[in-house]
Enzyme design. Structure first.
Site, PDB file in Angstrom:
ATOM      1  CG  ASN A   1      28.190  -7.890  25.952  1.00 15.08           C
ATOM      2  OD1 ASN A   1      27.627  -8.290  26.970  1.00 15.08           O
ATOM      3  ND2 ASN A   1      28.180  -6.622  25.583  1.00 15.08           N
TER       4      ASN A   1
ATOM      5  CE  LYS B   1      28.912  -1.812   9.029  1.00 19.69           C
ATOM      6  NZ  LYS B   1      28.811  -0.484   8.407  1.00 19.69           N
TER       7      LYS B   1
ATOM      8  CB  ILE C   1      20.789  -9.432  10.627  1.00 16.67           C
ATOM      9  CG1 ILE C   1      21.610  -9.374  11.917  1.00 16.67           C
ATOM     10  CG2 ILE C   1      20.749 -10.858  10.080  1.00 16.67           C
ATOM     11  CD1 ILE C   1      23.029  -9.826  11.766  1.00 16.67           C
TER      12      ILE C   1
ATOM     13  CG  HIS D   1      19.390  -1.765  23.248  1.00 13.65           C
ATOM     14  ND1 HIS D   1      19.953  -1.145  22.152  1.00 13.65           N
ATOM     15  CD2 HIS D   1      18.812  -0.790  23.984  1.00 13.65           C
ATOM     16  CE1 HIS D   1      19.699   0.154  22.221  1.00 13.65           C
ATOM     17  NE2 HIS D   1      19.013   0.394  23.320  1.00 13.65           N
TER      18      HIS D   1
HETATM   19  C1  GRF Z   1      27.357  -3.190  24.404  1.00 14.95           C
HETATM   20  O1  GRF Z   1      26.989  -2.113  25.216  1.00 14.95           O
HETATM   21  C2  GRF Z   1      26.130  -3.766  23.736  1.00 14.95           C
HETATM   22  O2  GRF Z   1      24.983  -3.663  24.504  1.00 14.95           O
HETATM   23  C3  GRF Z   1      25.986  -2.899  22.516  1.00 14.95           C
HETATM   24  O3  GRF Z   1      27.304  -2.635  22.106  1.00 14.95           O
HETATM   25  C4  GRF Z   1      28.187  -2.734  23.222  1.00 14.95           C
HETATM   26  C5  GRF Z   1      29.233  -3.726  22.822  1.00 14.95           C
HETATM   27  O4  GRF Z   1      30.253  -3.874  23.747  1.00 14.95           O
HETATM   28  N1  GRF Z   1      25.137  -3.546  21.539  1.00 14.95           N
HETATM   29  P1  GRF Z   1      31.309  -5.040  23.551  1.00 14.95           P
HETATM   30  O5  GRF Z   1      31.864  -4.943  22.130  1.00 14.95           O
HETATM   31  O6  GRF Z   1      30.627  -6.341  23.803  1.00 14.95           O
HETATM   32  O7  GRF Z   1      32.391  -4.738  24.554  1.00 14.95           O
END
Ligand code: GRF
Length: 205
Positions: free
Chosen positions: A18, A95, A97, A113
């Site tokens: 992400n 973790k 916050i 999420h």
């Molecule tokens: C994603 O599915 C996000 O929604 C969740 O953890 C995952 C992280 O993926 N909170 P990345 O580390 O961004 O590849």
């Protein structure tokens, strides 16, 4: 409309895909933002590898560097303040916050999420679990939710949601991949809306 690039700090624990999607959107000139700091609790994470490659500033802050949770919260908060971050983006950060950081950045911390909150969220709903939960419930669709972080897990103001279908023969892993693809779009889109002034910081009163 902001003229100066929006200053973003990222917290990530794992792969960082992400975060990478946001970096790519900045890199190709479609997002007027700058990543001023990346903090990870996991110095061996893929996220930190990506950040090193990109030459961005980063810190490893965790219960290893700061065994006392209050001191860890203070260290994270201070690093964020010193970076000048206007927005904190949680990208797979595992973790909670701490209260000092929450107070200093109220309405300025976003999370993504991998399900349609308020369903399939809360404690334990991380990794593959939300997708298992969606399939076990027999839902016809799932998706991604961008929301504001507050004191409760996965309960802050929902900023945006994007849906994907649940398909016949889906496994949790297949669904996870389909959701991750829309996560990469929607997270950068929300940040673009902040830059464009369609969403105003702080995102809660
Ligand atoms: C994603 O599915 C996000 O929604 C969740 O953890 C995952 C992280 O993926 N909170 P990345 O580390 O961004 O590849």
């Amino acid at each position: 409309m902001l003229i100066e690039p929006l200053k973003i700090a990222v917290l990530a624990s794992h792969g960082g895909s992400n975060m990478q999607a946001i970096m790519d959107r900045i890199g190709d000139g479609r997002l007027n933002a700058r990543i001023v700091l990346v903090i990870s609790n996991n110095s061996k994470s893929g996220a930190i590898e990506r950040v090193k490659q990109a030459g961005l500033p980063w810190k490893h802050l965790s219960s290893q560097t700061h065994p006392d949770p209050t001191e860890l919260d203070q260290a994270i908060c201070q690093a964020m303040l010193e970076s000048g971050a206007e927005l904190i983006v949680l990208a797979g950060y595992m973790k909670k916050i701490g209260p000092e950081t929450l107070r200093a950045f109220r309405g300025r911390i976003l999370n993504i999420h991998p399900a349609l909150l308020p369903f399939h969220g809360g404690p334990g709903m991380y990794g593959i679990h939300p997708h298992e939960s969606v399939l076990a419930a027999g839902d016809k669709e799932s998706g991604a939710t961008v929301h504001v972080i507050d004191e409760q897990y996965d309960q802050g103001r929902v900023i945006a949601q994007r849906r994907v279908p649940v398909l016949p023969g889906d496994t949790p892993q297949l669904l996870q991949q389909r959701v991750l693809t829309v996560e990469h779009e929607i997270y950068a889109d929300v940040i673009a809306d902040i830059v464009a002034g369609k969403l105003t910081l702080p995102l809660v009163d």
